[in-house]
Design an enzyme around this catalytic site. Structure first.
Site, short mmCIF file in Angstrom:
data_model
loop_
_atom_site.label_atom_id
_atom_site.label_comp_id
_atom_site.label_asym_id
_atom_site.label_seq_id
_atom_site.Cartn_x
_atom_site.Cartn_y
_atom_site.Cartn_z
N ASP A 1 -56.14 38.06 63.86
CA ASP A 1 -56.69 37.58 65.13
C ASP A 1 -57.73 36.48 64.97
O ASP A 1 -58.55 36.26 65.85
CB ASP A 1 -57.33 38.75 65.87
CG ASP A 1 -58.26 39.57 64.99
OD1 ASP A 1 -58.84 39.00 64.03
OD2 ASP A 1 -58.41 40.78 65.23
N GLU B 1 -49.91 42.57 61.49
CA GLU B 1 -51.02 43.30 62.11
C GLU B 1 -51.10 42.97 63.60
O GLU B 1 -52.14 42.61 64.15
CB GLU B 1 -52.36 43.01 61.42
CG GLU B 1 -53.43 44.03 61.76
CD GLU B 1 -54.77 43.71 61.13
OE1 GLU B 1 -55.19 44.45 60.23
OE2 GLU B 1 -55.42 42.71 61.55
N GLU C 1 -61.77 37.23 68.85
CA GLU C 1 -60.58 37.83 68.26
C GLU C 1 -59.68 38.53 69.28
O GLU C 1 -58.45 38.49 69.17
CB GLU C 1 -60.98 38.80 67.14
CG GLU C 1 -61.52 38.14 65.90
CD GLU C 1 -62.99 37.82 65.96
OE1 GLU C 1 -63.54 37.30 64.97
OE2 GLU C 1 -63.62 38.09 67.02
#
Length: 396
Positions: A104, A126, A140
């Site tokens: 992120d 992820e 993020e």
């Protein structure tokens, strides 16, 4: 990339810029390099330039292209613009069949955006982590949501992450629960046995990492005071690898420097950090990745944040979300250090983030979708032309 059918070896551009991205994409890059089906092209953006390339060498991941876009204290908007421009040029030159991003960060967001602009399919490692609060962590949470609108493959570390994606409308066929590659890499590094633990005494060993943007300033200074009070117990040895961020150093150095039982050190290489994590008794952190690594090694983790996108660790009992107030941090740490039963419950809670085979699942899925099974046989070939909107590519 043209709309022609893609044939092996698949040119996979892995875009990374920070230490956590390097750690979590290293096993994917190594696996691709050892497969006849893939040609990995590692591109670094230099978000963590000083600590990145040396670590990649240790992790046996060669870098093919390195960008020079970082400037002292530059704004996120400036960094984002530089990265999209630079990565777009790299993609046009390298002509990859897919782009792989992780997590992120601003690097991950801009890598996905540049690939989207060039009509190159995106694999998101992820995927699906959410706090539900758009600006916490900042930036993020927004970054990963935006990547989720662009990716073709969503490699979710847990069932919860996969469910988050499906609830947002991502097709079931594009979501794959794999476990987290950080576990793969941690087990690989510990098996290598080349790291050095920084703890030196027989005291209770506490490892601390702090860097979150939303914690910087007065909040982080108060955390530093709480760490000193914890070290004042006399039975605690604390190691604090200090992030390179000037804002982090301005907040923590005045509070921690000079304490006889707090060792403030420069950022550790991944091998030494892994050995130090394995040698500690307790982790205090605002990091995301350590919430995944610590349970693998049976290390209770106190998360110094108000939200976490890794609720699985909290629910399993391996981590505890304690917030950022000094008294709460101190109380939680003292409780674990003084209550053997409470400590044992957290230390033996287990790891909900994977079994060390996430990379195998990622490689197998990409191989299948690019028309080659694990033995190099035939299969469905992916067509690189977009047909059904963001995140969708046709097969033929």
């Amino acid at each position: 990339m043209s709309a022609d059918l893609i044939t092996a070896p698949v040119r996979a551009m892995l875009v990374l810029g920070t230490r956590p991205e390097a750690i979590k994409l290293a096993p994917v890059a190594r696996a691709m390099a050892h497969s006849p089906l893939f040609e990995p092209l590692v591109v670094t953006t230099g978000q963590h330039r000083e600590m990145l390339h040396q670590m990649l060498d240790l992790l046996r991941v060669p870098v093919h292209t390195g960008l020079d876009v970082m400037r002292e204290r530059q704004q996120l908007s400036t960094l984002t613009a530089r990265l999209v421009d630079g990565l777009g040029e790299v993609i046009r030159t390298g002509r990859p069949d897919l782009v792989v991003v992780q997590g992120d960060t601003t690097t991950a967001l801009t890598g996905a955006l540049a690939a989207f602009y060039e009509h190159v399919p995106i694999a998101h490692v992820e995927a699906g982590l959410r706090t539900g609060v758009l600006d916490n962590p900042f930036p993020e949470e927004l970054n990963r949501r935006l990547i989720g609108r662009m990716a073709r493959w969503h490699f979710a570390p847990t069932e919860r992450a996969a469910a988050n994606l499906k609830a947002e409308g991502v097709a079931d066929a594009e979501v794959f629960t794999t476990g987290n590659t950080v576990i793969d890499n941690l087990l690989w590094v510990l098996a290598e046995g080349t790291g050095r633990c920084l703890f030196r005494t027989g005291l209770r060993r506490v490892l601390v990492t702090l860097h979150r943007r939303e914690n910087q300033g007065a909040v982080m200074r108060s955390m530093g005071k709480a760490l000193c009070r914890l070290a004042d117990r006399g039975d605690v040895e604390m190691v604090v690898p200090l992030h390179k961020s000037p804002a982090v150093r301005e907040a923590l150095l005045p509070e921690l420097t000079g304490h006889p039982r707090i060792e403030v050190v420069e950022p550790l290489g991944y091998l030494d950090f892994s050995a130090t994590l394995a040698g500690c008794d307790l982790v205090l952190t605002d990091s995301g990745g350590i919430q995944e690594e610590a349970p693998t090694l049976g290390k209770p983790a106190l998360v110094l944040r108000t939200t976490t996108e890794r609720a699985e660790a909290v629910e399993a009992g391996a981590a505890r979300l304690v917030g950022t107030e000094p008294e709460c941090i101190l109380d939680a740490a003292v409780h674990l250090l003084d209550d053997p039963a409470a400590y044992e419950r957290m230390a033996t809670a287990g790891n909900p983030f994977g079994d060390g085979h996430a990379t195998d699942r990622i490689i197998a899925q990409l191989a299948e979708d690019f028309g080659a099974d694990a033995d190099g046989g035939g299969g469905t070939e992916l067509v690189a032309s977009r047909t059904e909107g963001p995140g969708s590519y046709s097969t033929a």
